[in-house]
Scaffold this motif. Structure first.
Motif, PDB file in Angstrom:
ATOM      1  N   GLY A   1       0.787  -1.227   0.000  1.00 12.55           N
ATOM      2  CA  GLY A   1       0.000   0.000   0.000  1.00 12.55           C
ATOM      3  C   GLY A   1       0.816   1.272   0.000  1.00 12.55           C
ATOM      4  O   GLY A   1       0.262   2.364  -0.181  1.00 12.55           O
ATOM      5  N   GLU A   2       2.136   1.183   0.182  1.00 15.35           N
ATOM      6  CA  GLU A   2       2.972   2.383   0.185  1.00 15.35           C
ATOM      7  C   GLU A   2       3.085   2.950  -1.235  1.00 15.35           C
ATOM      8  O   GLU A   2       3.179   2.204  -2.206  1.00 15.35           O
ATOM      9  N   THR A   3       3.061   4.286  -1.322  1.00 19.13           N
ATOM     10  CA  THR A   3       3.191   4.966  -2.607  1.00 19.13           C
ATOM     11  C   THR A   3       4.521   5.710  -2.643  1.00 19.13           C
ATOM     12  O   THR A   3       4.845   6.455  -1.712  1.00 19.13           O
ATOM     13  N   HIS A   4       5.278   5.503  -3.709  1.00 21.23           N
ATOM     14  CA  HIS A   4       6.582   6.142  -3.867  1.00 21.23           C
ATOM     15  C   HIS A   4       6.579   6.971  -5.149  1.00 21.23           C
ATOM     16  O   HIS A   4       6.105   6.518  -6.193  1.00 21.23           O
ATOM     17  N   TRP A   5       7.121   8.192  -5.037  1.00 18.08           N
ATOM     18  CA  TRP A   5       7.201   9.119  -6.168  1.00 18.08           C
ATOM     19  C   TRP A   5       8.673   9.377  -6.486  1.00 18.08           C
ATOM     20  O   TRP A   5       9.499   9.522  -5.577  1.00 18.08           O
ATOM     21  N   ARG A   6       8.982   9.479  -7.778  1.00 19.46           N
ATOM     22  CA  ARG A   6      10.346   9.801  -8.204  1.00 19.46           C
ATOM     23  C   ARG A   6      10.309  10.806  -9.340  1.00 19.46           C
ATOM     24  O   ARG A   6       9.417  10.766 -10.200  1.00 19.46           O
ATOM     25  N   LEU A   7      11.293  11.701  -9.326  1.00 17.88           N
ATOM     26  CA  LEU A   7      11.408  12.733 -10.357  1.00 17.88           C
ATOM     27  C   LEU A   7      12.657  12.480 -11.196  1.00 17.88           C
ATOM     28  O   LEU A   7      13.760  12.335 -10.659  1.00 17.88           O
ATOM     29  N   PHE A   8      12.474  12.441 -12.505  1.00 17.11           N
ATOM     30  CA  PHE A   8      13.577  12.372 -13.463  1.00 17.11           C
ATOM     31  C   PHE A   8      13.598  13.687 -14.236  1.00 17.11           C
ATOM     32  O   PHE A   8      12.573  14.109 -14.784  1.00 17.11           O
ATOM     33  N   ALA A   9      14.741  14.345 -14.263  1.00 13.93           N
ATOM     34  CA  ALA A   9      14.807  15.643 -14.933  1.00 13.93           C
ATOM     35  C   ALA A   9      16.141  15.790 -15.639  1.00 13.93           C
ATOM     36  O   ALA A   9      17.161  15.255 -15.182  1.00 13.93           O
TER      37      ALA A   9
END
Length: 534
Positions: free
Chosen positions: A118-126
């Motif tokens: 149920g954990e939500t992980h966000w990642r940014l690629f730039a």
């Protein structure tokens, strides 16, 4: 009269202009341009703010469809500040990606992953980030995010052309980026080789699609990498120094070649060709040298040591460790050399000669009993070679480079005549020995010879192996009347017309002197090894 009329008209025009400048007359004032209104913002189903380290922030406003606005701030990236319009893509397995365009290619800036717990992980690629940033959802800021403001900024950036410029492929910048990478590669090559040819990419052969999808500098740089590899040796340095220009050309899929014309080499590559660095290295090794022969041969000769006996009657060649090349030693004269291949694991300069014995050598080195190995030690600085046969030593001179190459180039090379190795030895209670040897190369290891008889009177039997496995071998005559069973565990047997006679196994490694000097199988035979004469 005409002059008076022209002067009067000029004065009248000047007075009129003065009057207008001072506010005279009834000319209307110029109107300010009216700014085009911002169209209404769409209805936003969700707004999200994601935060990360050092002030990193991503604003997301999703439409009711699969579209969304997203904006990066607080991150050192050329994409910061732009409000992108993109799509929300379900990648399966609980993964969501936001997709837009950047520099003419698909760009996936934000990724969301919902894991089984149920954990939500966000990642940014730039662009400009060496690794993705981990982000966290901020509920309070998400509630405050003004989606209409994002919409307005997106419209303004669209109208002023800045967003289109960022999302459109910039070929000139892409070429400059690859030229910078190649410049670093060229500098490394010059440091390794002492020189480097002028290196150019034929950009007219590279399409926009290739530039978008492929690291052109990496593909073209495989030639520079190959140059650095061959420059570990003086012949390679000389070849690179002979080149004035190198160019890289892009070609059809699965096409590659290295062509030389004068002092120019052309390296042709393609996107689908694999192992280009190895191919470039092999192509350079195949190049002819000024001294004759290929670069590969010149490097092999540079790595090879040629030793001369005190009377210069005999030549001893110590070959280098090189894959897919001659290894071991060669011995003979300047006219004829006999090559003896040797296991690489025993070390360069060591060679098997079971007629010699040195108690001081390691009896269990990587599975080899070095007590039955002789060796030659080369000292390039001193210009000497020391040959050790058993416990005997003799000093040899190391030929200089030119003389050594001349011998290697002109001498005829043949396989050493002694191409056998002891395999098994047994005897019966009456003192009759049974001896088996085999070929000493990978191709001849199944070529067994069987001998029988008393010491000094051994005779070869016309027998062939009919069984050979991990448990041992069975040899038989064509009629089957005679059989020799060499069993690794149960012991050996001599079978004559079906009647077995037990044999006692005699350890080969402990009886080389008996095999080589007393059984008589090899009596008087030259091995064409240095210890034959020294």
């Amino acid at each position: 009269m005409a002059m008076l009329e022209k002067t009067t008209r000029t004065a009248a025009v000047a007075l009129l202009a003065l009057a207008l400048a001072c506010g005279g007359g009834s000319t209307p004032e110029a109107e300010e341009p009216t700014a085009e209104p911002i169209p209404p913002a769409p209805s936003f189903a969700t707004t999200r703010v994601l935060t990360g380290p050092d002030g990193a922030r991503v604003n997301i406003a999703e439409f009711g469809t699969d579209e969304a606005y997203f904006q990066i701030t607080g991150v050192r990236t050329p994409a910061a500040g732009f409000v992108f319009l993109g799509t929300v893509s379900d990648r399966g397995g609980g993964r969501i990606a936001y997709i837009t365009q950047w520099d003419g290619d698909d760009y996936y800036p934000v990724h969301r992953e919902t894991r089984p717990n149920g954990e939500t992980h966000w990642r940014l690629f730039a662009p400009g980030l060496s690794s993705p940033l981990e982000l966290e959802y901020d509920e309070a800021l998400s509630a405050q995010l003004d989606g209409a403001a994002l919409h307005a900024t997106h419209v303004e950036q669209t109208r002023d052309g800045s967003l289109e410029a960022a999302q459109t492929f910039d070929r000139e910048a892409a070429e400059a980026h690859h030229e910078e990478a190649l410049a670093r590669d060229i500098a490394r090559t010059e440091e390794a080789c002492g020189s480097v040819p002028a290196f150019d990419v034929r950009w007219d052969s590279v399409s926009d699609e290739v530039l978008l999808d492929t690291s052109v500098s990496s593909y073209c740089g495989t030639l520079l990498s190959a140059m650095r590899s061959v420059c570990r040796y003086p012949p390679g340095q000389a070849l690179v120094a002979s080149l004035e220009r190198a160019e890289c050309v892009w070609a059809e899929p699965e096409t590659w070649s290295l062509e030389r014309e004068g002092a120019t080499v052309t390296w042709t590559v393609s996107q689908d060709t694999t192992n280009l660095q190895q191919k470039a290295h092999a192509a350079l090794l195949a190049e002819p040298t000024a001294a004759g022969g290929t670069l590969d041969q010149a490097i092999a000769w540079f790595q090879t040591d040629v030793c001369l006996s005190a009377d210069e009657e005999h030549v001893l060649v110590v070959h280098p460790h090189r894959r897919e090349a001659t290894f071991g030693i060669s011995y003979g004269t300047a006219e004829t050399l006999y090559h003896s291949p040797q296991p690489e694991m025993v070390g360069r300069g060591w060679f098997f000669d079971p007629r010699q014995f040195n108690e001081g050598n390691n009896s269990g080195f990587r599975g080899f009993d070095l007590r039955f190995y002789s060796h030659v030690e080369v000292d390039r600085e001193a210009g000497t070679c020391t040959l050790t046969c058993g416990e005997r030593e003799s000093e040899w001179a190391l030929a200089d480079g030119e003389r050594g190459v001349a011998i290697l180039r002109e001498a005829e090379t043949r396989p050493a005549p002694f191409d056998r190795e002891p395999y098994a030895l047994a005897r019966d209670q009456r003192g009759v020995y049974y001896y088996v040897d085999r070929g000493n190369t990978d191709e001849t290891r199944r070529d067994y010879h069987v001998y029988r008889g008393r010491r000094g009177a051994m005779e070869r039997l016309e027998m062939r192996d009919i069984v050979s496995d991990s448990e041992g071998e069975i040899f038989s005559t064509a009629s089957g009347n005679l059989r020799l069973v060499v069993d690794q565990d149960e012991g050996s047997q001599w079978i004559r017309r079906g009647r077995p006679r037990p044999l006692r196994r005699v350890p080969v490694a402990e009886n080389y002197h008996l095999i080589m000097h007393e059984l008589g199988v090899y009596l008087g035979e030259r091995f064409e090894l240095p210890c034959d004469d020294h």
